[in-house]
Motif scaffolding. Structure first.
Motif, short mmCIF file in Angstrom:
data_model
loop_
_atom_site.label_atom_id
_atom_site.label_comp_id
_atom_site.label_asym_id
_atom_site.label_seq_id
_atom_site.Cartn_x
_atom_site.Cartn_y
_atom_site.Cartn_z
N ASP A 11 -2.75 -29.89 -36.62
CA ASP A 11 -2.76 -31.31 -36.26
C ASP A 11 -4.19 -31.86 -36.22
OD1 ASP A 11 -0.02 -31.34 -36.07
OD2 ASP A 11 0.01 -31.02 -33.89
N ALA B 127 -5.50 -34.90 -38.56
CA ALA B 127 -6.12 -36.09 -37.98
C ALA B 127 -7.55 -36.28 -38.50
CB ALA B 127 -6.12 -35.98 -36.45
N TYR C 44 -3.81 -47.67 -32.89
CA TYR C 44 -2.81 -47.51 -31.84
C TYR C 44 -1.92 -48.73 -31.71
CZ TYR C 44 -0.84 -45.79 -27.47
OH TYR C 44 0.03 -45.34 -26.50
N GLY D 157 -0.23 -44.28 -34.27
CA GLY D 157 -0.49 -42.96 -34.84
C GLY D 157 0.61 -42.44 -35.73
N GLY D 158 1.74 -43.12 -35.79
CA GLY D 158 2.87 -42.69 -36.61
C GLY D 158 2.84 -43.32 -37.99
N ASN E 227 2.79 -38.82 -37.11
CA ASN E 227 1.34 -38.60 -36.97
C ASN E 227 0.56 -38.81 -38.27
OD1 ASN E 227 1.70 -37.92 -34.26
ND2 ASN E 227 1.93 -35.74 -34.72
N GLN F 119 -2.56 -40.81 -37.38
CA GLN F 119 -3.23 -40.36 -36.16
C GLN F 119 -4.67 -39.94 -36.48
OE1 GLN F 119 -2.34 -36.48 -34.25
NE2 GLN F 119 -1.69 -37.69 -32.48
N MET G 112 -5.77 -39.01 -31.36
CA MET G 112 -5.32 -37.68 -30.98
C MET G 112 -5.94 -37.26 -29.65
SD MET G 112 -5.69 -34.11 -33.11
CE MET G 112 -4.93 -32.60 -32.51
N GLN H 96 -4.11 -39.17 -26.86
CA GLN H 96 -2.76 -38.66 -26.62
C GLN H 96 -2.80 -37.26 -26.01
OE1 GLN H 96 -1.03 -39.06 -30.52
NE2 GLN H 96 -0.31 -41.16 -30.13
N THR H 97 -3.79 -36.46 -26.40
CA THR H 97 -3.90 -35.12 -25.84
C THR H 97 -4.22 -35.17 -24.36
OG1 THR H 97 -4.66 -34.26 -27.98
CG2 THR H 97 -5.08 -32.90 -26.05
#
Length: 319
Positions: free
Chosen positions: A92, A96, A260, A265-266, A269, A272, A277, A280-281
């Protein structure tokens, strides 16, 4: 004359002042300069302290969090660089990072190309030139949340204007926010649209500083339009170009609201970026250490890119 007065006179003479008191002693001037410097320092000390408190402390604490396994409340245990290694080993992160590079390259060079083209156009005599300049600033002046809402209205549903137009001209049912590739293209175009006014202003100021006699001399020498553009215009505005690239690179890498608010981010993803990232993390997944590690990796890369472009600024020369 008493012995005490003689002693004072000798002391004044050593300090560079005559017996009659004329002349300013060098030592007194140095003392005054030192006192002024000390005064200025103490006046600036509260501001310096505030800047350090607002900027340096969060960076230090974020670095502290990146090497611990805690959350937003508790720092947790020290784990060294494990968060960085974990982040760098995930697919991921690299997905990103790939989109961040694409988003940044398109945002920087796309907005630069559009901004330069419009800046060159505005140098010509066109009707209502000042009005056009004001209107062209609107994408940059309008808040991002308003622009993102307007673009969502244009593309969000199959009944929105752009999907209807795309279907009418033969592209079929296009889901701009449902298809990963279409969403990536849409986000990049949106970034260019809201960023080109900044580039236009930067380059317009640089073009205004170019001496028109240079262009007249090139015409006398028989230079064509393309030769004038590549041999004169671009070198003359190279410093401003590099500065704008540095600033826009920072803007694009750190651009959270554009992505955003438009796509979140979709889908899956596909749009993203690293800053999304990281957010969101930390706040959605409650993984503070890895999220802060992503932000620090972004910072390191930005510093490297900025240093490279800054060296180009120093190398470039205007003759």
């Amino acid at each position: 004359m008493t012995t005490e007065s003689v002693t004072r006179s000798l002391q004044r003479a050593r300090n560079g002042v005559g017996v009659g008191g004329g002349g300013a002693p060098a030592r007194n001037r140095r003392n005054k300069a030192l006192n002024h410097g000390t005064t200025f320092f103490f006046f600036a000390l509260p501001s310096l302290f505030l800047l350090l408190l607002l900027n340096l402390y969060p960076v230090i604490y974020a670095g502290f969090q990146s090497v611990h396994d805690g959350d937003l409340i508790q720092p947790g245990n020290f784990i060294g660089l494990r968060n960085y290694l974990t982040v760098l080993q995930t697919a991921d992160f690299w997905r990103a990072a790939r989109f961040t590079v694409i988003f940044t390259v398109v945002g920087v060079f796309g907005s630069w190309a559009v901004g330069l083209g419009i800046a060159l156009l505005l140098r010509t005599r066109i009707p209502a030139n000042p009005v056009f300049k004001v209107l062209l600033l609107l994408p940059w002046v309008v808040p991002t949340v308003v622009s993102a809402t307007a673009w969502n209205w244009l593309v969000a549903t199959p009944q929105a204007p752009l999907p209807v137009i795309a279907k009418a001209i033969g592209f079929g049912d296009v889901s701009f926010l449902g298809d990963p590739l279409a969403a990536q293209v849409l986000v990049c175009i949106f970034k260019v649209w809201i960023s080109f006014p900044f580039m236009m202003m930067m380059l317009s100021s640089a073009l205004a500083a170019v001496d028109t006699n240079v262009y007249e001399a090139s015409k006398v020498d028989g230079a064509g339009t393309w030769q004038t553009f590549t041999r004169i215009t671009l070198p003359m505005i190279s410093r401003t170009t590099y500065v704008s690239w540095i600033l826009m690179t920072i803007f694009c890498v750190n651009d959270f609201p554009t992505i955003y608010l438009l796509t979140g981010g979709g889908p899956v993803n596909a749009t993203q970026s690293l800053v999304v990232m990281a957010y969101q993390t930390v706040f959605a997944n409650q993984q503070v250490g890895p999220g802060v590690a992503i932000a620090f990796i972004m910072t390191i890369v930005l510093v490297i890119v900025s240093v490279v472009l800054y060296r180009q600024i120093r190398k470039s020369s205007i003759e």
